[in-house]
Design an enzyme around this catalytic site. Sequence first.
Site, PDB file in Angstrom:
ATOM      1  N   ASP A  67       0.868  -1.184   0.000  1.00  0.00           N
ATOM      2  CA  ASP A  67       0.000   0.000   0.000  1.00  0.00           C
ATOM      3  C   ASP A  67       0.905   1.235   0.000  1.00  0.00           C
ATOM      4  O   ASP A  67       2.021   1.167  -0.526  1.00  0.00           O
ATOM      5  CB  ASP A  67      -0.960  -0.078   1.207  1.00  0.00           C
ATOM      6  CG  ASP A  67      -2.234   0.739   0.998  1.00  0.00           C
ATOM      7  OD1 ASP A  67      -2.143   1.829   0.423  1.00  0.00           O
ATOM      8  OD2 ASP A  67      -3.314   0.299   1.413  1.00  0.00           O
ATOM      9  N   HIS A 126       2.143   2.083  -3.221  1.00  0.00           N
ATOM     10  CA  HIS A 126       1.263   3.106  -3.802  1.00  0.00           C
ATOM     11  C   HIS A 126       1.840   4.508  -3.665  1.00  0.00           C
ATOM     12  O   HIS A 126       1.137   5.495  -3.840  1.00  0.00           O
ATOM     13  CB  HIS A 126      -0.131   3.024  -3.168  1.00  0.00           C
ATOM     14  CG  HIS A 126      -0.829   1.718  -3.428  1.00  0.00           C
ATOM     15  ND1 HIS A 126      -2.064   1.411  -2.911  1.00  0.00           N
ATOM     16  CD2 HIS A 126      -0.457   0.639  -4.157  1.00  0.00           C
ATOM     17  CE1 HIS A 126      -2.426   0.191  -3.319  1.00  0.00           C
ATOM     18  NE2 HIS A 126      -1.466  -0.296  -4.057  1.00  0.00           N
TER      19      HIS A 126
END
Length: 325
Positions: A149, A172
Amino acid sequence: MLGSVVFQGPCKGPIAFLIKGVLKAPTDPALFLTDHWISFQFIDQLVVKGGGSLDGQGSSAWPYNDCFKNPHCKPLPVTMRFDFITNSRVHHLKSFNSKNSHFNLFACNNMNMSNIRITAPAHSPNTDGIHIGTSTNIKISRSLIGTGDDCISMVAGSQNIDITDVSCGPGHGFSVGSLGKSHNEEYVTGITIRNCTLSNTDNGLRIKTWAPSLPTVASGFTFEDIMMNNVLNPIIIDQQYCPSPNCDNNAYSQVQIRNVTFKNIWGVSSSKVAVNLKCSGSVPCENIKLVDINLAYKGGGGPATSLCSNVKGQSSGRENPPGCI
Ligand SMILES: *[C@@H]1O[C@H](CO)[C@@H](O)[C@H](O)[C@H]1NC(C)=O
Ligand SMILES: *[C@@H]1O[C@H](CO)[C@@H](O)[C@H](O)[C@H]1NC(C)=O
Ligand SMILES: *[C@@H]1O[C@H](CO)[C@@H](O)[C@H](O)[C@H]1NC(C)=O
């Protein structure tokens, strides 16, 4: 092997925790009655260091994560939480395969993290590297973060956050938000990210706010000297963020984004839209500056492009892709 533990003050240091060797978390998430594996609370002048590793043993727990479709999901435990920690340092630690975020900072002030190494696979759900909220004067430097993430995510109340010499990927990217979900969210102000590298990430530098949203402010950000190495969305402001299926595309965010500078950002975008500034139709972004942007797209179908909506500001210096403000 270590079960879930909390080291709780109030107490005043200096107190040092040395972590050497490898600590392993229980694999079964049902053995955790708390939202964390290792937690420090209400401590002034804490030092956590030692060169050791925290192995969250997350791979057996990731399949239980249904938070992407179940709003009432029970969150998996965070590897290391810091709540109400002040004037403290965390350095020379490794964390891998956390079940949820690796590190979570809440209500901390004056805390420095350096020489942290975070590793989890790109597909591991919600494994933010360092997640920060309601915290001030936080410095993160000289660290390597590869995870499933955000490498570093900063949510409501993140103020005076300084990130330097961090290499991120996979993951991310560096993310502000999502903002605007709750009433009276604290502002996000004063974020600097400098001399960092992103490699093979979904996003590079991202600010995202919900639509529709409640009002709040995100302002005073400087992103400078950043290399993008095959990044899907190198520069992105998304004020239409709504990952669930039933979204109202005509709803506006009420989060005011102001005073954001992107300076000397270069490298390779893995999508054609290298700069995407999608600001709110009700409170346009103000004073957004793009200075010396040089992002190439090599995937065919023409060179990199930029997209802007509802943005006030200016571009100067090198403009590749051509500016759209
Ligand atoms: C964090 O680093 C800054 C700058 O290097 C320094 O001024 C500050 O005292 C440090 N804080 C702690 C708690 O070590
Ligand atoms: C920038 O980061 C690199 C490593 O990523 C480091 O070697 C270099 O010293 C940093 N430069 C500055 C000016 O901080
Ligand atoms: C935005 O920047 C302007 C000057 O560039 C400054 O006067 C103003 O206080 C800043 N506002 C915020 C909310 O950061």
